[in-house]
Design an enzyme around this catalytic site. Sequence first.
Site, PDB file in Angstrom:
ATOM      1  CG  HIS A 186      -3.071  -9.085   5.123  1.00  0.00           C
ATOM      2  ND1 HIS A 186      -2.384  -9.530   6.240  1.00  0.00           N
ATOM      3  CD2 HIS A 186      -2.114  -8.629   4.274  1.00  0.00           C
ATOM      4  CE1 HIS A 186      -1.082  -9.368   6.048  1.00  0.00           C
ATOM      5  NE2 HIS A 186      -0.891  -8.811   4.868  1.00  0.00           N
TER       6      HIS A 186
ATOM      7  CG  ASP B 195      -3.495  -6.198  -1.417  1.00  0.00           C
ATOM      8  OD1 ASP B 195      -3.577  -5.741  -0.258  1.00  0.00           O
ATOM      9  OD2 ASP B 195      -3.438  -7.414  -1.662  1.00  0.00           O
TER      10      ASP B 195
ATOM     11  CG  ASP C 215       2.780  -7.640   6.167  1.00  0.00           C
ATOM     12  OD1 ASP C 215       1.649  -7.640   5.687  1.00  0.00           O
ATOM     13  OD2 ASP C 215       3.601  -8.553   5.983  1.00  0.00           O
TER      14      ASP C 215
ATOM     15  CG  HIS D 128       6.799 -11.532   6.877  1.00  0.00           C
ATOM     16  ND1 HIS D 128       6.443 -12.608   6.116  1.00  0.00           N
ATOM     17  CD2 HIS D 128       5.775 -10.652   6.754  1.00  0.00           C
ATOM     18  CE1 HIS D 128       5.269 -12.396   5.554  1.00  0.00           C
ATOM     19  NE2 HIS D 128       4.845 -11.205   5.910  1.00  0.00           N
TER      20      HIS D 128
ATOM     21  CG  ASP E 205      -3.644 -12.898   7.838  1.00  0.00           C
ATOM     22  OD1 ASP E 205      -3.924 -11.892   7.131  1.00  0.00           O
ATOM     23  OD2 ASP E 205      -3.029 -13.880   7.401  1.00  0.00           O
TER      24      ASP E 205
ATOM     25  CD  GLU F  99      -0.858 -11.667   2.290  1.00  0.00           C
ATOM     26  OE1 GLU F  99      -0.191 -11.648   1.247  1.00  0.00           O
ATOM     27  OE2 GLU F  99      -0.338 -11.770   3.416  1.00  0.00           O
ATOM     28  CD  GLU F 100       1.456 -12.353   6.068  1.00  0.00           C
ATOM     29  OE1 GLU F 100       2.132 -13.049   5.289  1.00  0.00           O
ATOM     30  OE2 GLU F 100       1.635 -11.137   6.227  1.00  0.00           O
TER      31      GLU F 100
END
Length: 477
Positions: free
Chosen positions: A116, A208, A148, A452, A118, A182-183
């Site tokens: 992903h 994934d 990520d 994150h 985003d 995704e987030e």
Amino acid sequence: MRRALVAAACGAAVTVAARRVARFRPPEVTPEPPDLEGLDADAAAGRLAELVRIPTISSRDPAEMDADAFGAFRERLTTLYPGTHRALDREVLGDGALLYRWRSGTDLPPMVLMAHYDVVPVAGQDWSRDPFSGLIEDGVVHGRGAIDDKGALVAILEAVESLVAAGFTPARDVYLSFGNDEEVFGVGAQLAVETLTSRGIRPWAVLDEGGAVVSGVFPGVAGQTAVVGLAEKGLLDVELITTDAGGHASAPARGGAPARLARAILRIEDHPFPARLHDVVLGMVDALGRHAPTGYRALFAHAEYLRPALARVLSRASREANALVRTTVAITQLEGSKARNVLATRARAHANIRIALGETVESTVDHLRRVIDDPDVELHVVGGNDPSPVSRADNEAFALVGAAVRSVYPDAAVAPYVMVQASDSRHFSQICDSVYRFMPFDLSRSELAALHAADERISVAALHRGAGFYRYLIRHL
Ligand SMILES: [Zn+2]
């Protein structure tokens, strides 16, 4: 006579156990040499840095989304990977999910590689470098999304671009499914699943983000381990609400709304969900335990018979290990009165819950009601989904992921595991029984902790090995 019989029986049991331990060894596999042809580590790092610089930050609030950044990202991909964009068909789904198809000329079920583009926000985090500068320093690419999940996206595209340049055609179709949300919502991945379904396509396997190549996380196993997620836990958001008449704070009554809420929270804390060793975690113990020194091996060789004890051991080993064996509850928000001197008429706590395999949203809410044991505490389910189905680990697709891992990490032990976070790939479980969750990067503890969080970064070497992993995988489909 009786004593002799008992002694003989004990002796036989010890022999059986000893044989079992002796046989409990890693499988003998000779890794193939890595295939890094046509891959340029520094150029790949430069391309990742360029993509990190585009701030594709996702938000639940559409007004906060910078649609131009997402558009610029998609556009930049076409110039960074021209060969891929010539050789593959590309569709933009919904608000910007990307679905590529690399045709094989066969009608074998396809492989789907996911990522992903985003990223989560950086607000309130203390970064030592500008999170959107894409700085490359001492062999490390810094910035939000470096791992990520722009890291995986770049590793996939580096592999595809190098193979396209060599005139390679895959043995089965390869789809690249790159989510744009995704987030937050995961709508992009759902659209990809709907698109494939509407065309009657059921993937052979899906890969994934998820586990990674890590060291020192499993008791007694010192070397690298590559943990490949076969399933992911469910996710549940619940609000606990208590209400009260309120009034002036100078004359409070006992047991007001905040006090009852606090009691409910403490009851949840004091009555954790049961720790259980699910088959997938047992599979992990089996695969990794074979690499442990003798003392540990004697224990892990009998894991199947020691499930309750091992579940307890894991639940106490670390926060991460605890999350593997039980449903966890995190109270993330608390709210009471708006004013300092006014009694709360309503108190609210938000519980973010990760549901263990074998349990459901319903059984989890039932457990909460039971342990709170207070009809005045209202439980409001904001949203949630059950744990994903468990993918197969006894098939060619899983074996291929393992072989691809060993091609770039020859010493790594490959093991199944349960992903404790949610990923876009859960949507693919509807149409595929071989959905795997793995990022082919070797990451240190502090690199993992930066996901994150502040100072997300990836080493150029890990990015390079990641591209080699995907290259191997695609060449051996
Ligand atoms: Zn991610």
